[in-house]
Each structure stands twice: as structure tokens, then as C-alpha cells.
Motif scaffolding. Sequence first.
Motif: not given
Length: 344
Positions: A240-267
Motif C-alpha cells: 500500500y502507498k502512503v501519501v503526504y498530501p500536496s496541500e500540506g499536512l496536519g500535525y499534532g503533538i501530545d505532551g505532559y504538563v504539571i498543574p499549577a496546584n500539583a502536590e507531588n511536583v518532584e515525583n
Amino acid sequence: MKKIVSFLMVLCLAVLPMLGVAEEEKVVNVFSWTGYIDEVTLNKFEEDTGIKVIWSPMESMEDMLNKMHQGASGYDLIISSDYTLDILRQAGLIQKLDKSLLPNYENLDPTFLSQYYDPDNEYVIPHIAGCPLIIYDPSVVPFEITSYEDLWRPELADSVVTLDNDRVMIGITLKTLGYSMNETDPEILNQAKEKMMSLYSNIRAFGDNESYTAMETGEASVGFMFTPFVYMVKSSHPDYKVVYPSEGLGYGIDGYVIPANAENVENAHALLNYMMQPDVAANNAEYNYYMCVNAAAHDYLSAQFVDDPVMNVPAELRTDAEFILNIGDAATLYTEIYTAFKLQ
């Protein structure tokens, strides 16, 4: 002797609660989708550090945002998608990272850093990344697919499967018209609505699992899907063929963040640092079937993973790719258009 025994009993009663408190502090509370880090990795982290991981399942990103805006507490790490992390940052609901607690930060691939949701790399550690792509069976499709526009061709009637996401589907329609995936002008969105309606006759199925199954069985010949599903189809159908559409790609990155009210920041930092170990990062990418965001992990990745076009989208294409952004109230227009599209 009785006095000594009594004293020791009192001492034990005084010490035990303190030990209990110490035990309670050796946890990290993670808020995200169920199974987003595999159990083997979490168990190994707990063995190596003595920090217990408590996972709170996230129903949806919208539900997470609502809870955080309403002052939810008890979370030390959140794993979510880029635009939601940007909302949390701008609302002051997350805290800056302590890089002194993250010696493995240097392992990250710079191409996944300095993004719009964290331009100065102060708040977010990337988890995984991906680009929705087209995959098709060249033995069935009578022409070469190169673009999103090709999904509208009449030869593909009842042959296309797609992901089920209003922002992305309307986004690629906008791309075929020469506009941004994050357009907010009602007149332009109406143009996209008119064009999108004609795509419906080509759609065989919507949804991640539904699309994957249809591509696997040959029920559909063309798929526009998120990274893991394109990768799995390609793995079992190497022709099967994979296509990078010529109009341009969508992109997504999932990431980690620490809430401002986190209790176990070092952990929380301890888990982040662990996830940036090269071997752990490689396992995490292959477990989730998403791009690896850790440059030092390359030697730990399988050859199949490293060589696959789904995981090796050229950096220059990713540079010009569009993220789904927070567009405020305009998002309701996307929902209305998509609902009308699916109710045909």
C-alpha cells in the motif's frame, strides 16, 4: 520495665502516622487517556523509584479542560494534545518545569520543541507526535493519489474511510480551497461546507477502528487516518502507498504538563525524566504507534519503525504542517457543519 514498654508503644504510635504520610507522598497522579503509557513501563518506574503511579482516566480533552477551569485538584501530571496544553498555559493552570530535575531533557529531538503552545520550552515535555495521512491500495485505485483533493474523485465512490473529527475533516477541506485548517471566517467556512457535502458519497466508514478494519479487510481501498492506524495498515499491507498530501499536512503533538496546584511536583518530574530515557522513549513510541520525539532513542527503535514512511515524515513537511489551534467560539461552526455533513 512496664514504663519502658509503655514509652515504646507511645513512640510507635507517634512514628507510624509519620511513616504513613511519607508513604502517601511517594505517588504521582496522572490524568490522561487510559493506557497511554504501557503497564510494563509504569511498573518498572515504580520498582526503580518507589513512586506509585495513580492513573485517573480522561474521558475527553474538553472534559479535562472543564475540570481544570473549575479548579480540579489531585493531579500531578496531565498528558493531552497541543492546543489544550496551550489553553492551560494561557489560563495559568500549569507550572513551569524545573529543568534541574530533568537531566534527560537533552535527549529530546529539537524539532518537536519550541512549538506554539510552549514557545520557550518552559511548560511542556513532548510525549508523542503524528500527522494524519492518506494510505491506499494501488492495485485497486485506478490513479495515483497525491492530495486531499483526490478523495473527492468520483472513481472513489463508497471506497474511502476517514477519521471522525470535525476540526480535521473540515480542516483538510479548507486546505483543498487554499485556506488554513483553522479558518474562522463564516463565509469561507460556508464554502468548505458546500464542498465537503459532495465528499459524503465517497465515504465508506468513519472512525478509527472502523476505518482500520475496512482497510485491513479490503472493504475500503483508501484511508485518511491518524498515525497509528496508517502504520498498522502499512505494516500488514507493505504494498500500500502512503501519501503526504500536496496541500500540506496536519500535525499534532501530545505532551505532559504539571498543574499549577500539583502536590507531588518532584515525583512528577521523576516520571518525566524517566519517560525521557532513550530506551523508555523508544518503547513508548512503538507501543503507541506514533513518532518518537526523543533523538537519543533512535538506536532502541526497531528497523521497521525507523524506516516506515508514517514515522519518518520529512522534517521540512512537518515544519510547514498545521496544528489544530484553539479558535474559541468559531469551533461551534465546525461542529454544526460536520453534524450536517454526517446527517446526509
